[in-house]
Write an enzyme that holds these catalytic residues in place. Structure first.
Site, PDB file in Angstrom:
ATOM      1  N   GLN B 140       2.654  97.266  99.970  1.00 33.15           N
ATOM      2  CA  GLN B 140       2.301  95.865 100.203  1.00 33.15           C
ATOM      3  C   GLN B 140       0.904  95.802 100.795  1.00 33.15           C
ATOM      4  O   GLN B 140       0.687  96.247 101.920  1.00 33.15           O
ATOM      5  CB  GLN B 140       3.323  95.283 101.199  1.00 33.15           C
ATOM      6  CG  GLN B 140       3.059  93.868 101.644  1.00 33.15           C
ATOM      7  CD  GLN B 140       3.924  93.493 102.836  1.00 33.15           C
ATOM      8  OE1 GLN B 140       4.246  94.340 103.683  1.00 33.15           O
ATOM      9  NE2 GLN B 140       4.321  92.244 102.937  1.00 33.15           N
ATOM     10  N   SER B 143      -1.928  92.931 105.173  1.00 32.90           N
ATOM     11  CA  SER B 143      -2.644  92.867 106.457  1.00 32.90           C
ATOM     12  C   SER B 143      -4.047  93.443 106.360  1.00 32.90           C
ATOM     13  O   SER B 143      -4.307  94.347 105.570  1.00 32.90           O
ATOM     14  CB  SER B 143      -1.876  93.651 107.528  1.00 32.90           C
ATOM     15  OG  SER B 143      -0.648  93.042 107.787  1.00 32.90           O
ATOM     16  N   GLU B 258      11.037  90.090 102.835  1.00 35.02           N
ATOM     17  CA  GLU B 258      10.846  91.205 103.765  1.00 35.02           C
ATOM     18  C   GLU B 258      11.762  91.049 104.976  1.00 35.02           C
ATOM     19  O   GLU B 258      12.441  91.984 105.387  1.00 35.02           O
ATOM     20  CB  GLU B 258       9.385  91.260 104.226  1.00 35.02           C
ATOM     21  CG  GLU B 258       9.152  92.329 105.288  1.00 35.02           C
ATOM     22  CD  GLU B 258       7.679  92.569 105.585  1.00 35.02           C
ATOM     23  OE1 GLU B 258       6.902  91.590 105.525  1.00 35.02           O
ATOM     24  OE2 GLU B 258       7.323  93.716 105.861  1.00 35.02           O
TER      25      GLU B 258
END
Lengths: 369, 415
Positions: B140, B143, B258
């Site tokens: 993923q 961030s 998630e």
């Protein structure tokens, strides 16, 4: 994944409508201020008219033949309304008698409960009560109206009997033995207690040669009834906690300080989020216990789930009612506000039918210690 | 998962040879009896990560070949098209076994539901089946150093270039990037609009030229997550997920999945309640009332987390979006892990702070405690989850947001 069907949701809606109309804040307050243990007219509607007292009693005894699942719906609603009512005690007595149902004594009381004519209470701590056999009316030592052959003679005190002041009959639940006492009978003194929870009534019930009718029970009867007591009470606690969160959320949305609703501040928002977390985790555990109780799970499994539910729901309800006062500030600490009524009930409920440490010890044993 | 609108119903043009629930349950039980290994008690993932990932791929391949993978997903993409009750039967069978959640949760629990919901038919055909077979691992790419809790302030830029896109920027905390084949990437495609509106999602091939992966060492000593640098990385047009500018919607869907996935505890502490119970008995502490109370409290917390996760899993398997409500499960899983790890540490006592390397038991208890804080951060910090619950579940008013109506390029951001 819900354990409830559409019919259950309809039952819930019916009970909620009734209680919102007949047991709103003012009505609950009037009951308490009038020092009544409960609203008799409302009890008549709930038990006789809607048949709620007999939900889990067999049709052959005048009930509607449902079970714990249906009781859980009603108890959650009673918990929401914080209703002063002998409902929990009465339906618990009904479950206890149904488990033992084998003779005239149980049949008669079950019919009385189902029709709404009799209010019953249970007592699970019978260690201090002495029992002896009744005698022939002609024998020496017989008191007129006193216990006769086939009955038991009771001496001693049943302490802190929940709904003792309002109950017509008391079911004594001992290990492998049980009996039913008419609380209006000779040799019975019911002394109403003052208490922390203004929405419940308790009594010390003293027996001085009072007559009791023994009932035939199985060896694990007491454990099973104790587990059911914990599960039913957990339902009330969840209903109360749910309502407490709703009221607090509403207040945090409406109350303006520093030019903003206080619920927009993280400190308050996170408190409310924590309340939601406590509520929903406890609810997941309570629903599991209800499911097991409703499907007649093996005793060991039921007891573990019941203890887990009692601990989780007690701690959640206690925590949420503390948070409720904190979110409300000064107004939440006034006599007029309902916050303290929930706060009080949370403290009392946490100690009924086994407190957190007693149930925790049982859980530790279940886990393997 | 959330794209399983066909779950439980036959699909057109496909012969309906699906198993009954009883047969499926027996297959799953038999598979785990033969191939399963106990959950989490080994520290294999920290001792030899490459071997751990290889074992994970083999495990997933085995599930797939036995007809136990993609249970509720559409059959035309490699799923089994079965109902939520089959998913529950599988979870029942898998209970207590290693399921390599650390390797596959991001792909199967998060990326796949997003691709199934928003991807093109071509994307679903290309990516879903290899993921189910364990052939391809996903990560993923969300961030960034300047975009943590405030994910929508991300700055990695994707610029249109001919048919495709060119991406530059930096991602961080990318779990298992070094073992991944693909990742779902969020990048800014328009800095002239408000921050939430200018974001787009792409499939990134982790072997593309211009991607550099640098492992980060965590507080435990493990190397699970990474920095990922993009230097003019070309991404073809067919890798766009959804429409340009719709990336925030895709990201939100992925984050909801998630939290729902994390509620199940796939990356929970390596210290289990059963292990602590055994430790307490081995140390002769079973009659200590304080220890009994703490174990009971940990058990209650564990039951709450497990039963809540079951509720969310059933919801997800039934095709509902898990929603913000699932945050409760994520918080609960973290709380249990902290409670259990702390109890183990206290019972093990000095053996958990210094141990003979030939008796490495103490290292497990120490590791559990060191690992625990990560569960309050991964997947969104505890405080962010509380804000989500307060605003989206309880409906409380939002904090004033000074950046809400400002174009991204005019925002004040961390250096």
């Amino acid at each position: 994944m819900t354990i409830y069907t559409e019919e259950h949701q309809e039952l819930r809606a019916t009970v909620r409508r009734l209680l919102e109309k007949s047991a709103d804040r003012a009505a609950v307050r009037a009951t308490i201020d009038g020092l009544d243990a409960y609203d008799q007219a409302l009890w008549a509607r709930m038990s006789a008219e809607l048949g709620l007292a007999g939900l889990a009693i067999a049709e052959s005894r005048g009930g509607s033949g449902f079970g714990v699942l249906e009781l859980s719906v009603v108890l959650e609603e009673i918990g929401r309304a914080n209703l002063p009512s002998p409902y929990l005690s009465t339906v618990l007595a009904g479950l206890a008698l149904t488990l033992a149902d084998a003779d005239d004594t149980t049949a008669r009381l079950l019919s009385g409960i189902a029709s709404g004519e009799r209010i019953a209470a249970v007592h699970l701590d019978t260690g201090d009560i002495r029992k002896s056999r009744g005698v022939e009316p002609s024998a020496a030592g017989h008191v007129p109206g006193g216990p006769i052959v086939g009955e038991q003679v009771l001496n001693g005190t049943a302490r802190h009997v929940l709904d003792g002041p309002t109950a017509d009959e008391l079911v004594l639940i001992g290990p492998g033995e049980g009996s039913v006492v008419d609380l209006g009978g000779d040799g019975v003194t019911v002394r109403r207690l003052a208490g922390i929870d203004l929405t419940r009534s308790h009594a010390h019930v003293t027996f001085d040669g009072a007559a009791a009718r023994p009932i035939t029970v199985g060896g694990d009867w007491k454990d099973r009834v104790a587990a059911l007591a914990a599960v039913l009470l957990a339902c009330e606690q969840i209903g109360g906690a749910e309502r407490v969160l709703e009221i607090s959320t509403c207040y945090a949305t409406d109350r303006i300080q520093f030019g903003r609703p206080i619920g927009s501040f993280q400190a308050v928002k996170h408190t409310l989020a924590d309340m939601l977390i406590e509520l929903e985790l406890a609810r997941a555990i309570q629903q599991d216990a209800v499911r097991l109780a409703a499907t007649g799970a093996p005793l060991a499994e039921l007891m573990a789930a019941a203890s887990t539910a009692k601990v989780a729901c007690s701690q959640a309800f206690v925590q949420l009612t503390s948070d409720m006062i904190r979110v409300h500030g000064g107004i939440g600490f006034t006599w007029e506000h309902e916050a303290h009524l929930y706060f009080r009930r949370a403290r009392a409920s946490a100690r009924l039918f086994g407190d957190v440490s007693a149930h925790s010890d049982r859980i530790a044993a279940h886990v393997g210690l | 998962m959330s794209g399983s609108d066909t779950g439980g119903r036959p699909e057109e043009g496909i012969v309906d040879d699906r198993p009954s629930l009883a047969v499926f349950g027996r297959t799953a039980d038999a598979w785990f009896a033969e191939h399963g290994r106990p959950a989490n008690m080994s520290l294999s993932r920290s001792l030899d990560p490459a071997a751990h990932v290889a074992a994970a791929r083999k495990y997933q391949r085995g599930l797939h070949d036995a007809g136990l993978a993609g249970i509720t997903w559409p059959r035309q993409y490699g799923g089994l098209g079965l109902g939520a009750e089959f998913q529950r039967a599988f979870e029942q069978a898998a209970r207590g076994h290693e399921t390599f959640g650390d390797v596959f949760t991001i792909g199967l629990g998060m990326c796949a539901p997003v691709l199934l919901a928003l991807g093109t038919d071509q994307q679903k055909r290309r990516y879903i089946r290899p993921m189910l077979r364990g052939d391809e691992v996903w990560c993923q790419l969300f961030s960034e150093p300047g975009a943590g809790s405030d994910l929508a302030s991300l700055a990695t830029a994707a610029v249109a270039d001919g048919d495709g896109w060119v991406v530059s920027g930096q991602k961080v905390w990318t779990t298992y990037a070094q073992h991944s084949d693909f990742g779902l990437l969020l990048a800014r495609t328009d800095a002239s609009v408000r921050k939430h509106l200018g974001i787009t999602m792409f499939v990134a091939d982790m072997r593309s030229a211009g991607i550099t992966i640098r492992p980060l060492r965590q507080a435990t000593g493990d190397q699970e997550f990474n920095e990922v640098f993009f230097d003019d990385v070309a991404i073809p047009a067919q890798n766009l997920v959804g429409a340009p500018g719709n990336g925030w919607r895709a990201a939100t869907l992925m984050l909801m999945n998630e939290r729902a996935a994390l509620a199940g505890g796939p990356i929970s502490s390596p210290v289990t309640l059963a292990a602590v119970t055994e430790l307490i008995r081995n140390r002769g502490r079973q009659d200590d009332p304080v220890i009994r109370m703490r174990l009971a409290q940990a058990y209650v917390a564990q039951r709450g987390a497990d039963l809540f996760a079951e509720r969310i899993a059933a919801q997800v398997a039934a095709g509902d979006e898990p929603g913000s409500f699932a945050s409760i499960g994520k918080l609960a899983a973290g709380r249990v892990a902290r409670q259990v790890a702390a109890l183990a540490l206290d019972v093990a006592g000095l053996d958990a702070i210094a141990w003979d390397p030939t008796e490495p038991d103490g290292s497990l208890w120490a590791y559990g405690e060191l690992y625990a804080p990560s569960l309050s951060i991964a997947g969104g910090t505890d405080n962010i989850q509380r804000t989500i619950l307060g605003e989206r579940v309880l409906g409380l008013p939002r904090e004033p947001q000074p950046d809400r109506d400002t174009p991204f390029r005019e925002l004040r951001r961390s250096p």
